[in-house]
Design an enzyme around this catalytic site. Structure first.
Site, short mmCIF file in Angstrom:
data_model
loop_
_atom_site.label_atom_id
_atom_site.label_comp_id
_atom_site.label_asym_id
_atom_site.label_seq_id
_atom_site.Cartn_x
_atom_site.Cartn_y
_atom_site.Cartn_z
CD GLU A 113 -19.69 -5.46 7.29
OE1 GLU A 113 -18.99 -4.53 6.84
OE2 GLU A 113 -19.72 -6.61 6.78
CE LYS A 133 -4.26 -1.53 2.25
NZ LYS A 133 -5.17 -1.34 3.41
NE ARG A 178 -20.81 -5.93 4.07
CZ ARG A 178 -20.20 -6.33 2.96
NH1 ARG A 178 -20.48 -5.74 1.81
NH2 ARG A 178 -19.31 -7.29 2.98
#
Length: 613
Positions: free
Chosen positions: A362, A277, A390
């Site tokens: 979730e 990243k 979700r």
């Protein structure tokens, strides 16, 4: 003209040799850093996939071949290479480019991706559709290692391995969380294992040994063990994929030949790449979390600390959480991979044994909280409104049905600005208030947020407090932990003829309107239980009612008031104002509210038009 300026579509990439593609990658990296510094957006994740994006578009025949990105905040290079370079200054701006893939925006955007862990399922559907239609299309799903923490990704892998569709899943391992086994030997082995000779030998061997089960099984196990000595792909092989990798995701000399080989293979393939990243921008490499999502900044100086202004609702929640945790040792905090975004950083440091980041999961987060609550703990689940969607079944079946004392601290309620419709919290009032046993609170300012969080936490049952992104109106914040009466609103202003019943963040604008029109204004505070007596009182003493909420009108808080009026037999006129029955696009939050008629001027115009003569 720079090399990048000569690229108008992926077809142009196919005219470039390997050295030119490497140069193009560096130009892309510099362009993205400069562009995001001017507009804000997601930076570190995009810098990590530049070579992968170049390789994919140079090897595959997009848009005929499909690339499904997971999540979509790594698609800036993809947008630039697919004809949208000149529109990058409009990224995430009102009426500009979306920060995520968007099918209406480009034929190269195969699937929307604001939420994570959907790519394999969607790509599998596309691959199976191609097979049903007799098309030779190739489909690629690019998924990050963080998104692999969601159960949906594994559900899709399990299904895909048995479908025999031409699907390539690329695992972008950008946190070294699966394997650090990257180097020249491994790149060579991956190219070898993805080549035709090895795979033809493999398939011929399978056919030859199919009638000799004991020998076939022995050969299969031997292959797994040999590959397992140099690759960590046993898990994915068990799902039915041909696992390849890991290889350096920034090395085009490894990526391109491997992808060329894989494109010729049939059936489900799994390529594991390792990337960094923030690659190529030292500040982002050193702190990829800080540079995940950024505002405007100077490239040479990097992201600078913001000048403190009013605290955000997220910060209000974080401070309240620490205070309540100090007062009640039963409090535990749970987040589905949104520690910083939900304001849990300080809590994680102060109460590490009571802090749980469950990853992008979730559904698991809510049922995990339910298990904790069954054993006497007091879970607080910090979650964005859009991500709570979700886990709807877990909320109903595992929490509300058992009326467990769990507090949902729902951040990003209402419109969210630049992230747009994939992240907007437009529906939570509607989908929460139909669930039995739910307490739903809507604070109108910072202090009310703190007090309603306390109220909900002390409530012996399931509860939710929803609050918006950003700062409130600047109310003075008390430091005590005091509850408010459950199900009771408060009249903020007494007026004539019309009563405005407002919920949450819209109360400030509604107060301006009430003062302009000499209306009564009630801050309702609770959607459920709703203040029935206050509604009856206002209905009996006014000629008309107006409800305002930053939630869709359908099934929202205004609908709840109409239901109460119907029970009372009241027949006075009522106007419901809220978010429209459409997905609100990305842009400046103030502009979006104006377009939805939820700023003070819009509310004033709507109520004036509605007022009885």
């Amino acid at each position: 003209m720079s090399l990048l300026e000569s690229i108008s579509s992926p077809a142009d990439l196919k005219q470039l040799d390997r050295a030119a593609l490497k140069g193009l990658s560096e130009e892309l990296r510099a362009f993205i850093i400069d562009s995001v510094s001017r507009t804000g957006g997601h930076l570190a994740s995009n810098l990590g996939v530049i070579e992968l994006t170049v390789a994919l578009h140079s090897v595959f025949d997009t848009p005929e071949d499909r690339i499904v990105w997971d999540v979509g905040h790594q698609t800036y290079a993809h947008k630039i290479l697919t004809g949208r370079r000149e529109r990058m200054p409009t990224l995430r701006q009102t009426d500009g480019l979306s920060g995520f893939p968007k099918r209406e925006e480009s034929e190269y955007d195969a699937f929307i991706a604001g939420h994570s862990s959907t790519s394999i399922s969607a790509a599998l559907g596309m691959a199976v559709a191609a097979k049903l239609k007799g098309e030779e299309r190739r489909v690629v799903a690019v998924i990050g290692d963080g998104a692999m923490t969601a159960g949906m990704a594994f559900e899709a892998l399990n299904n895909a391995g048995a479908m025999d569709a031409n699907l390539l899943v690329i695992l972008n391992d950008n946190d070294m969380s699966i394997s650090a086994n990257v180097g020249a030997l491994n790149s060579y082995l991956t190219k070898l294992l993805s080549g035709r000779f090895y795979n033809n030998l493999r398939s011929h061997g399978e056919r030859l040994l199919a009638n000799l089960p004991p020998i076939y099984e022995l050969a299969k196990r031997a292959e797994e063990h040999v590959k397992g000595m140099v690759t960590p792909g046993t898990l994915f092989e068990e799902f039915g994929f041909n696992y390849l990798g890991p290889i350096d995701g920034h090395d085009l000399d490894a990526l391109i030949p491997t992808l060329i080989n894989i494109r010729q293979l049939k059936g489900p393939q799994f390529l594991h790449i390792v990337t960094q990243k923030g690659k190529g921008y030292d500040l982002a490499e050193a702190n990829p979390c800080l540079y995940h999502g950024v505002g405007k900044f100077e490239v040479g100086l990097g992201v600078r600390p913001k000048t403190p202004t009013r605290p955000t609702y997220t910060e209000i929640f974080g401070r309240w959480l620490n205070d309540m945790a100090a007062a009640d040792p039963r409090l535990v905090a749970i987040t589905p991979a949104m520690c910083e975004g939900s304001g849990l950083n300080e809590f994680a440091e102060r109460f590490p044994q009571r802090y749980f980041d469950v990853g992008i999961a979730e559904q698991h987060a809510l049922t995990f909280a339910a298990g904790l609550a069954c054993e006497g703990q007091k879970p607080v689940v910090a979650i964005y409104s859009t991500f709570l969607q979700r886990a709807y079944d877990q909320l109903i079946h595992d929490i509300a049905l058992q009326n467990l004392p769990i507090l949902l601290a729902i951040d990003r309620a209402g419109l969210v600005g630049a992230d747009g419709p994939t992240h907007a919290g437009a529906f939570d009032i509607s989908f929460l208030r139909c669930i039995p046993n739910m307490l739903i609170a809507t604070p109108s300012d910072e202090n009310e947020c703190r007090r309603l969080l306390t109220t909900a936490f002390h409530h012996d049952g399931s509860s939710a407090v929803r609050y918006p992104r950003g700062s409130g109106p600047g109310a003075e914040i008390e430091t005590t932990l005091e509850s408010l009466p459950i199900g009771k609103g408060i009249v903020r202003r007494q007026g004539k003829r019309v009563a405005i019943l407002a919920f949450g963040s819209v109360v400030t604008a509604a107060l301006q309107v009430a003062e302009s029109l000499d209306c009564t204004l009630a801050d309702m505070r609770f959607v459920k239980p709703i203040d029935r007596e206050l509604i009856r009182e206002l209905a009996n003493s006014h000629a008309a009612l107006v409800t305002i909420e930053e939630n869709v009108v359908m099934g929202g808080a205004g609908t709840a008031i109409s239901e109460v009026l119907a029970e009372f037999g009241a027949t006075l006129p009522i106007l419901h104002l809220g978010l429209p029955d459409r997905f609100v696009e990305h842009g400046d939050p103030a502009v979006l509210l104006t377009r939805c008629g939820l700023d003070a001027a819009g509310l004033l115009a709507s109520i004036k038009k509605f007022l009885p003569e």
